[in-house]
Design a protein around this motif. Structure first.
Motif, PDB file in Angstrom:
ATOM      1  N   TYR A  16       0.898  -1.187   0.001  1.00 44.47           N
ATOM      2  CA  TYR A  16      -0.014  -0.032  -0.045  1.00 44.47           C
ATOM      3  C   TYR A  16       0.954   1.355  -0.002  1.00 44.47           C
ATOM      4  O   TYR A  16       0.492   2.079  -0.900  1.00 44.47           O
ATOM      5  CB  TYR A  16      -1.100  -0.095   1.195  1.00 44.47           C
ATOM      6  CG  TYR A  16      -1.791   1.146   1.356  1.00 44.47           C
ATOM      7  CD1 TYR A  16      -2.870   1.125   0.548  1.00 44.47           C
ATOM      8  CD2 TYR A  16      -1.530   2.182   2.147  1.00 44.47           C
ATOM      9  CE1 TYR A  16      -3.898   2.439   0.485  1.00 44.47           C
ATOM     10  CE2 TYR A  16      -2.249   3.308   2.309  1.00 44.47           C
ATOM     11  CZ  TYR A  16      -3.617   3.360   1.526  1.00 44.47           C
ATOM     12  OH  TYR A  16      -4.391   4.411   1.456  1.00 44.47           O
ATOM     13  N   ASP A  17       1.791   1.089   1.019  1.00 48.21           N
ATOM     14  CA  ASP A  17       2.559   2.386   0.930  1.00 48.21           C
ATOM     15  C   ASP A  17       3.448   2.711  -0.322  1.00 48.21           C
ATOM     16  O   ASP A  17       3.575   3.823  -0.790  1.00 48.21           O
ATOM     17  CB  ASP A  17       3.696   2.318   1.993  1.00 48.21           C
ATOM     18  CG  ASP A  17       3.297   2.512   3.452  1.00 48.21           C
ATOM     19  OD1 ASP A  17       2.112   2.928   3.551  1.00 48.21           O
ATOM     20  OD2 ASP A  17       3.821   2.002   4.396  1.00 48.21           O
ATOM     21  N   ALA A  18       3.894   1.539  -0.876  1.00 44.03           N
ATOM     22  CA  ALA A  18       4.712   1.577  -2.363  1.00 44.03           C
ATOM     23  C   ALA A  18       3.731   2.356  -3.447  1.00 44.03           C
ATOM     24  O   ALA A  18       4.128   3.234  -4.195  1.00 44.03           O
ATOM     25  CB  ALA A  18       5.282   0.371  -2.821  1.00 44.03           C
ATOM     26  N   MET A  19       2.413   1.991  -3.443  1.00 46.64           N
ATOM     27  CA  MET A  19       1.469   2.278  -4.282  1.00 46.64           C
ATOM     28  C   MET A  19       1.278   3.714  -4.008  1.00 46.64           C
ATOM     29  O   MET A  19       1.119   4.675  -5.089  1.00 46.64           O
ATOM     30  CB  MET A  19       0.055   1.526  -4.048  1.00 46.64           C
ATOM     31  CG  MET A  19      -0.562   0.567  -5.050  1.00 46.64           C
ATOM     32  SD  MET A  19      -1.645  -0.376  -4.608  1.00 46.64           S
ATOM     33  CE  MET A  19      -2.856   0.529  -3.883  1.00 46.64           C
ATOM     34  N   MET A  20       1.110   4.176  -2.736  1.00 48.32           N
ATOM     35  CA  MET A  20       0.824   5.540  -2.594  1.00 48.32           C
ATOM     36  C   MET A  20       1.801   6.572  -3.013  1.00 48.32           C
ATOM     37  O   MET A  20       1.704   7.604  -3.309  1.00 48.32           O
ATOM     38  CB  MET A  20       0.567   5.715  -1.055  1.00 48.32           C
ATOM     39  CG  MET A  20      -0.512   5.333  -0.449  1.00 48.32           C
ATOM     40  SD  MET A  20      -2.251   6.112  -1.287  1.00 48.32           S
ATOM     41  CE  MET A  20      -2.910   4.954  -2.049  1.00 48.32           C
ATOM     42  N   GLU A  21       3.025   6.189  -2.899  1.00 46.34           N
ATOM     43  CA  GLU A  21       4.323   6.736  -3.038  1.00 46.34           C
ATOM     44  C   GLU A  21       4.372   6.799  -4.418  1.00 46.34           C
ATOM     45  O   GLU A  21       4.917   8.091  -5.111  1.00 46.34           O
ATOM     46  CB  GLU A  21       5.792   6.106  -2.704  1.00 46.34           C
ATOM     47  CG  GLU A  21       6.268   6.574  -1.402  1.00 46.34           C
ATOM     48  CD  GLU A  21       7.411   5.805  -1.015  1.00 46.34           C
ATOM     49  OE1 GLU A  21       8.260   5.351  -1.671  1.00 46.34           O
ATOM     50  OE2 GLU A  21       7.528   5.685   0.133  1.00 46.34           O
ATOM     51  N   ASP A  37       1.800   7.010  -6.547  1.00 42.85           N
ATOM     52  CA  ASP A  37       0.746   7.880  -6.909  1.00 42.85           C
ATOM     53  C   ASP A  37       1.045   9.459  -6.883  1.00 42.85           C
ATOM     54  O   ASP A  37       0.972  10.337  -7.709  1.00 42.85           O
ATOM     55  CB  ASP A  37      -0.510   7.690  -6.103  1.00 42.85           C
ATOM     56  CG  ASP A  37      -1.562   6.446  -6.590  1.00 42.85           C
ATOM     57  OD1 ASP A  37      -1.162   6.132  -7.688  1.00 42.85           O
ATOM     58  OD2 ASP A  37      -2.445   6.272  -5.841  1.00 42.85           O
ATOM     59  N   ILE A  38       1.861   9.476  -5.535  1.00 47.65           N
ATOM     60  CA  ILE A  38       2.107  11.072  -5.223  1.00 47.65           C
ATOM     61  C   ILE A  38       3.141  11.391  -6.431  1.00 47.65           C
ATOM     62  O   ILE A  38       3.298  12.524  -6.871  1.00 47.65           O
ATOM     63  CB  ILE A  38       2.695  11.006  -3.854  1.00 47.65           C
ATOM     64  CG1 ILE A  38       1.476  10.951  -2.915  1.00 47.65           C
ATOM     65  CG2 ILE A  38       3.609  12.321  -3.731  1.00 47.65           C
ATOM     66  CD1 ILE A  38       2.125  10.560  -1.263  1.00 47.65           C
ATOM     67  N   GLY A  74       5.281  14.552 -10.797  1.00 50.20           N
ATOM     68  CA  GLY A  74       5.670  14.576 -12.040  1.00 50.20           C
ATOM     69  C   GLY A  74       5.169  15.435 -13.166  1.00 50.20           C
ATOM     70  O   GLY A  74       5.581  15.493 -14.174  1.00 50.20           O
ATOM     71  N   GLY A  75       3.929  15.974 -12.527  1.00 51.39           N
ATOM     72  CA  GLY A  75       3.283  17.111 -13.490  1.00 51.39           C
ATOM     73  C   GLY A  75       2.555  16.331 -14.670  1.00 51.39           C
ATOM     74  O   GLY A  75       2.170  16.947 -15.689  1.00 51.39           O
ATOM     75  N   ASN A  76       2.037  15.221 -14.352  1.00 47.77           N
ATOM     76  CA  ASN A  76       1.215  14.492 -15.195  1.00 47.77           C
ATOM     77  C   ASN A  76       1.741  14.514 -16.801  1.00 47.77           C
ATOM     78  O   ASN A  76       1.107  15.079 -17.599  1.00 47.77           O
ATOM     79  CB  ASN A  76      -0.289  15.057 -15.239  1.00 47.77           C
ATOM     80  CG  ASN A  76      -0.930  14.837 -13.574  1.00 47.77           C
ATOM     81  OD1 ASN A  76      -0.714  13.703 -13.157  1.00 47.77           O
ATOM     82  ND2 ASN A  76      -1.432  15.871 -13.340  1.00 47.77           N
TER      83      ASN A  76
END
Ligand SMILES: Nc1ncnc2c1ncn2[C@@H]1O[C@H](COP(=O)(O)OP(=O)(O)O)[C@@H](O)[C@H]1O
Ligand SMILES: [Mg+2]
Length: 248
Positions: A230-235, A237-238, A243-245
């Motif tokens: 979960y933490d890896a996924m959140m990182e 995402d952030i 990264g400015g999409n």
């Protein structure tokens, strides 16, 4: 082969609700092992499949596929009667809304599960009194639920869940109907029970409540993730936001 450390094991559990032509997949292949003596919270937002999963763990509902072993027994191979017996003997339930019987006193609510089991008549009352004493309600044995605060009602429900000496305490949003302070008191009771060896699986949407457990797993859209995943996924995402999409 057998590992008597494991209390319950779910392997690739799937569940889809069907309403006429429409099918709605809710659990996409849930795998989870819980060892004896663990306190595990399953944390996820509303609609993520928590109650569906809890109902399967408590044999209140059946998965479409996958395996479920409780205390080394394959739940899918049990008859309805065997399931009811195993549920009564091994699982104590705690719900958000306490689910006490409104016309019964505290002591009668706690005595109720003992009528279905094999506990000799003479032992029932002392055992129920003992459980109410453990949650600090010796003075309230004759009160009806409506004569108790929410926190006291939940403590009666805990005494009722424990009176059969279950192997597993299964809790669905146990503090969801309580104010913050009262919720904290209930969580302290769970922590102490766990210190004394009780295995607890608790479902919640509240991070603060989940943190009382010794291990948290996350459920999102019917998939289960370890805290690390979960933490890896959140990182990730952030990072993609920061990264400015670039790809959008
Ligand atoms: N009996 C049912 N029939 C159809 N859909 C259901 C049923 N029970 C739950 N659902 C749907 O399944 C999803 C997960 O529900 P639930 O397990 O109750 O989630 P949670 O407890 O995490 O809020 C929700 O979108 C809900 O609307
Ligand atoms: Mg729910």
């Amino acid at each position: 082969m057998s590992n008597d450390e494991i209390l319950l094991e779910l392997r690739d559990i799937k569940k889809t609700y069907r309403m006429g032509e429409v099918s709605f997949p809710v659990l996409h292949g849930i795998s989870l092992s819980v060892k004896k003596g663990e306190f595990v919270s399953i944390l996820g937002p509303s609609g993520s499949g928590k109650s569906t999963l809890m109902n399967i763990i408590g044999f209140l509902d059946k998965p479409d596929s996958g395996e479920y072993n409780l205390l080394g027994r394959a739940v899918s191979s049990l008859s309805e009667r065997e399931m009811a017996k195993l549920r009564n003997e091994t699982i104590g339930f705690i719900f958000q809304n306490f689910q006490l019987l409104p016309r019964l006193s505290s002591i009668d609510n706690v005595l109720l599960p003992l009528f279905y089991g094999k506990v000799p008549k003479k032992e029932r009352l002392p055992r129920a009194k003992n459980e109410l004493a453990r949650v600090g309600l010796s003075e309230k044995t004759e009160n009806l639920p409506k004569q108790l605060s929410g926190g006291q009602q939940q403590r009666v429900a805990i005494a009722r869940a424990l009176v059969t000496h279950p192997s597993l305490l299964l809790c669905d949003e146990p503090t969801g109907a309580l104010d913050r302070n009262t919720g904290t008191q209930i969580m302290e009771i769970f922590k102490e029970l766990n210190r004394d060896g009780m295995t607890i699986v608790m479902i919640t949407h509240d991070r603060r409540i989940a943190a009382y457990a010794s291990r948290t797993v996350h459920i999102i859209d019917g998939n289960l993730y370890s805290a690390e995943e979960y933490d890896a996924m959140m990182e990730k995402d952030i990072a993609s936001v920061e990264g400015g999409n670039a790809h959008d």
